[in-house]
Design an enzyme around this catalytic site. Sequence first.
Site, mmCIF file in Angstrom:
data_model
loop_
_atom_site.group_PDB
_atom_site.id
_atom_site.type_symbol
_atom_site.label_atom_id
_atom_site.label_comp_id
_atom_site.label_asym_id
_atom_site.label_seq_id
_atom_site.Cartn_x
_atom_site.Cartn_y
_atom_site.Cartn_z
ATOM 1 N N GLY A 131 0.857 -1.182 0.000
ATOM 2 C CA GLY A 131 0.000 0.000 0.000
ATOM 3 C C GLY A 131 0.887 1.223 0.000
ATOM 4 N N SER A 132 1.514 1.478 1.164
ATOM 5 C CA SER A 132 2.434 2.618 1.250
ATOM 6 C C SER A 132 3.709 2.368 0.450
ATOM 7 C CB SER A 132 2.812 2.875 2.714
ATOM 8 O OG SER A 132 1.687 3.299 3.428
ATOM 9 N N TRP A 156 -8.497 -2.353 -2.438
ATOM 10 C CA TRP A 156 -8.902 -0.987 -2.074
ATOM 11 C C TRP A 156 -9.019 -0.120 -3.320
ATOM 12 C CZ3 TRP A 156 -11.169 -1.004 2.224
ATOM 13 C CH2 TRP A 156 -10.704 -1.793 3.269
ATOM 14 N N ASP A 238 1.286 13.386 -7.220
ATOM 15 C CA ASP A 238 1.687 14.778 -6.928
ATOM 16 C C ASP A 238 0.565 15.749 -7.288
ATOM 17 O OD1 ASP A 238 4.166 14.183 -5.958
ATOM 18 O OD2 ASP A 238 5.295 14.959 -7.672
ATOM 19 N N GLN A 277 -17.005 32.255 25.885
ATOM 20 C CA GLN A 277 -15.612 32.384 25.434
ATOM 21 C C GLN A 277 -14.966 31.045 25.080
ATOM 22 O OE1 GLN A 277 -13.294 34.828 28.105
ATOM 23 N NE2 GLN A 277 -14.053 36.675 27.140
ATOM 24 N N GLY A 339 -25.408 15.696 21.393
ATOM 25 C CA GLY A 339 -25.969 14.425 20.906
ATOM 26 C C GLY A 339 -26.293 14.452 19.417
ATOM 27 N N GLU A 362 -4.292 7.614 -1.000
ATOM 28 C CA GLU A 362 -3.317 8.415 -1.781
ATOM 29 C C GLU A 362 -2.097 8.839 -0.960
ATOM 30 O OE1 GLU A 362 -4.900 11.278 -4.665
ATOM 31 O OE2 GLU A 362 -6.779 10.161 -4.543
ATOM 32 N N SER A 365 -0.949 9.660 6.163
ATOM 33 C CA SER A 365 -0.304 10.850 6.749
ATOM 34 C C SER A 365 1.183 10.625 7.021
ATOM 35 C CB SER A 365 -1.023 11.251 8.039
ATOM 36 O OG SER A 365 -2.297 11.766 7.712
HETATM 37 N N1 COS Z 1 7.641 12.338 -9.135
HETATM 38 C C1 COS Z 1 8.511 11.806 -10.025
HETATM 39 N N2 COS Z 1 9.464 10.890 -9.677
HETATM 40 C C2 COS Z 1 9.491 10.500 -8.384
HETATM 41 C C3 COS Z 1 8.599 11.013 -7.406
HETATM 42 C C4 COS Z 1 7.661 11.975 -7.831
HETATM 43 N N3 COS Z 1 6.808 12.506 -6.950
HETATM 44 N N4 COS Z 1 8.890 10.462 -6.210
HETATM 45 C C5 COS Z 1 9.916 9.621 -6.417
HETATM 46 N N5 COS Z 1 10.286 9.648 -7.730
HETATM 47 C C6 COS Z 1 11.387 8.918 -8.362
HETATM 48 C C7 COS Z 1 12.663 9.134 -7.582
HETATM 49 O O1 COS Z 1 13.329 10.299 -8.026
HETATM 50 C C8 COS Z 1 13.435 7.876 -7.892
HETATM 51 O O2 COS Z 1 14.002 8.025 -9.187
HETATM 52 P P1 COS Z 1 15.480 7.436 -9.545
HETATM 53 O O3 COS Z 1 15.312 5.962 -9.387
HETATM 54 O O4 COS Z 1 15.701 7.866 -10.944
HETATM 55 O O5 COS Z 1 16.400 8.030 -8.551
HETATM 56 C C9 COS Z 1 12.360 6.810 -8.001
HETATM 57 O O6 COS Z 1 11.129 7.516 -8.285
HETATM 58 C C10 COS Z 1 12.188 6.038 -6.704
HETATM 59 O O7 COS Z 1 11.916 6.972 -5.670
HETATM 60 P P2 COS Z 1 12.162 6.647 -4.133
HETATM 61 O O8 COS Z 1 13.534 6.032 -3.973
HETATM 62 O O9 COS Z 1 11.832 7.851 -3.333
HETATM 63 O O10 COS Z 1 11.095 5.465 -3.893
HETATM 64 P P3 COS Z 1 10.584 4.859 -2.554
HETATM 65 O O11 COS Z 1 10.212 3.453 -2.814
HETATM 66 O O12 COS Z 1 11.549 5.095 -1.436
HETATM 67 O O13 COS Z 1 9.244 5.736 -2.315
HETATM 68 C C11 COS Z 1 7.362 6.482 -1.016
HETATM 69 C C12 COS Z 1 8.668 5.706 -1.098
HETATM 70 C C13 COS Z 1 6.823 6.235 0.386
HETATM 71 C C14 COS Z 1 7.611 7.971 -1.193
HETATM 72 C C15 COS Z 1 6.361 6.038 -2.117
HETATM 73 O O14 COS Z 1 6.313 4.627 -2.174
HETATM 74 C C16 COS Z 1 4.956 6.561 -1.846
HETATM 75 O O15 COS Z 1 4.616 7.709 -2.151
HETATM 76 N N6 COS Z 1 4.078 5.703 -1.243
HETATM 77 C C17 COS Z 1 2.682 5.992 -1.020
HETATM 78 C C18 COS Z 1 1.908 5.467 -2.154
HETATM 79 C C19 COS Z 1 0.483 5.826 -2.118
HETATM 80 O O16 COS Z 1 0.136 6.991 -2.161
HETATM 81 N N7 COS Z 1 -0.368 4.798 -2.067
HETATM 82 C C20 COS Z 1 -1.753 4.955 -2.157
HETATM 83 C C21 COS Z 1 -2.229 4.403 -3.452
HETATM 84 S S1 COS Z 1 -3.430 5.362 -4.263
HETATM 85 S S2 COS Z 1 -5.009 5.227 -3.165
#
Ligand code: COS
Length: 377
Positions: A131-132, A156, A238, A277, A339, A362, A365
């Site tokens: 997930g994360s 999900w 993003d 207050q 209530g 997405e 937190s």
């Molecule tokens: N935009 C573009 N590129 C991105 C990016 C972004 N926002 N974030 C990371 N990258 C790139 C990095 O630059 C890296 O590139 P290089 O391999 O060329 O260096 C690559 O992607 C891997 O990034 P990173 O090493 O940060 O990956 P991680 O596995 O450590 O990422 C997190 C960890 C937690 C940040 C990520 O897995 C995340 O956002 N998880 C939450 C996911 C989520 O929102 N789930 C819900 C699903 S939708 S309901």
Amino acid sequence: MSDKSFLDWPFFEARHRELAVALEDWCASNLPVAHDDVDAACKGLVAALGAGGWLRHSGAGAGEKLDVRTLCLIRETLARHDALADFAFAMQGLGMGAISLFGSSLQREWLDSTRAGKAISAFALTEPGSGSDVAATSTTALRVAEGWRIDGEKTWISNGGIADLYVLFARTGEAPGARGLSAFLMPADTQGLTIAERLETIAPHPLARLRMDGVILPEAALIGTAGEGFKLAMSVLDIFRPTVGAAALGMARRALDETLVRVRNRKIQGQPLADMQLVQGHLADMALKIDAAALLVYRAAWTKDQGAARITREAAMAKLYATEAAQEVIDMAVQLHGGDGVRHGHPTEALYREIRALRIYEGASDVQRLVIARSLS
Ligand code: COS
């Protein structure tokens, strides 16, 4: 009524202010809808939002660009009137986000249907085991003579069960971890795709677990470049994370509106609650959190609209703060309603249930905290 003074902030242009007024009118005559049958309600909302022209903003065709301030204003306004309407709008955008940003001209043809409210889309990223940690995605996509063979499970998935198409992330294996994922467009009627389970939550929305057993997709189903799926997913998130903050903001504004009516009308020891207050202190905290959330949400949206390549940090701050703040504002609204605040069917009771998932989906937190901490140089 909700404070609209934020529309005069320099983040907005005249077209945003006009859209906010027009959408408010539309909401007044179309929302809320009954939530008894959420599948039917969501289908009806997608059709109505399409007919009203609002879904036009949920995607970007060739030569167009998503306007993040517009996405946020629409989500904020819809969420203030009906959380399910916000969900219906948001998922059309998130589901088609990868196509709006990276789709081929053939894939973009789907946008005509999703933006008209004639097809429902879904974003299939999360799995039972990831997930994360998106880099741990285990659904596989193997190259075969016909294109790609997909096997695995997603869970999900919002709109799962009612969607006409899914944007699916799978491991294509160019490299381990984040560098070996790709995105695919998978129509819902593809053979081998089944809805394994429908998921019930405290604030019901269409949600499902999907199974892919030997699903065959053509080469043209690949979105963007093989191996770039992780970055593609993150680019979509993003853009859509600030919009989650915007939805939370809309819910918080509604909670404050409801509370102001309550405290001005409810008397205790002969005087309105609003004259006390301690109550005023709570109202001040609620208003402050709302304005702070709005500043972070619209800062992120404006920054992207100005052409920033990445707004990872701004998006994470907007989502984290706005969703956490909305939870606190809504909790206080429930408290000040006594209530009535927990009575089934009361707006504050619905908000209390609806807000909770926004701190999870997405990017939970704590994921946003991680993203912000990593952005500090
Ligand atoms: N935009 C573009 N590129 C991105 C990016 C972004 N926002 N974030 C990371 N990258 C790139 C990095 O630059 C890296 O590139 P290089 O391999 O060329 O260096 C690559 O992607 C891997 O990034 P990173 O090493 O940060 O990956 P991680 O596995 O450590 O990422 C997190 C960890 C937690 C940040 C990520 O897995 C995340 O956002 N998880 C939450 C996911 C989520 O929102 N789930 C819900 C699903 S939708 S309901």
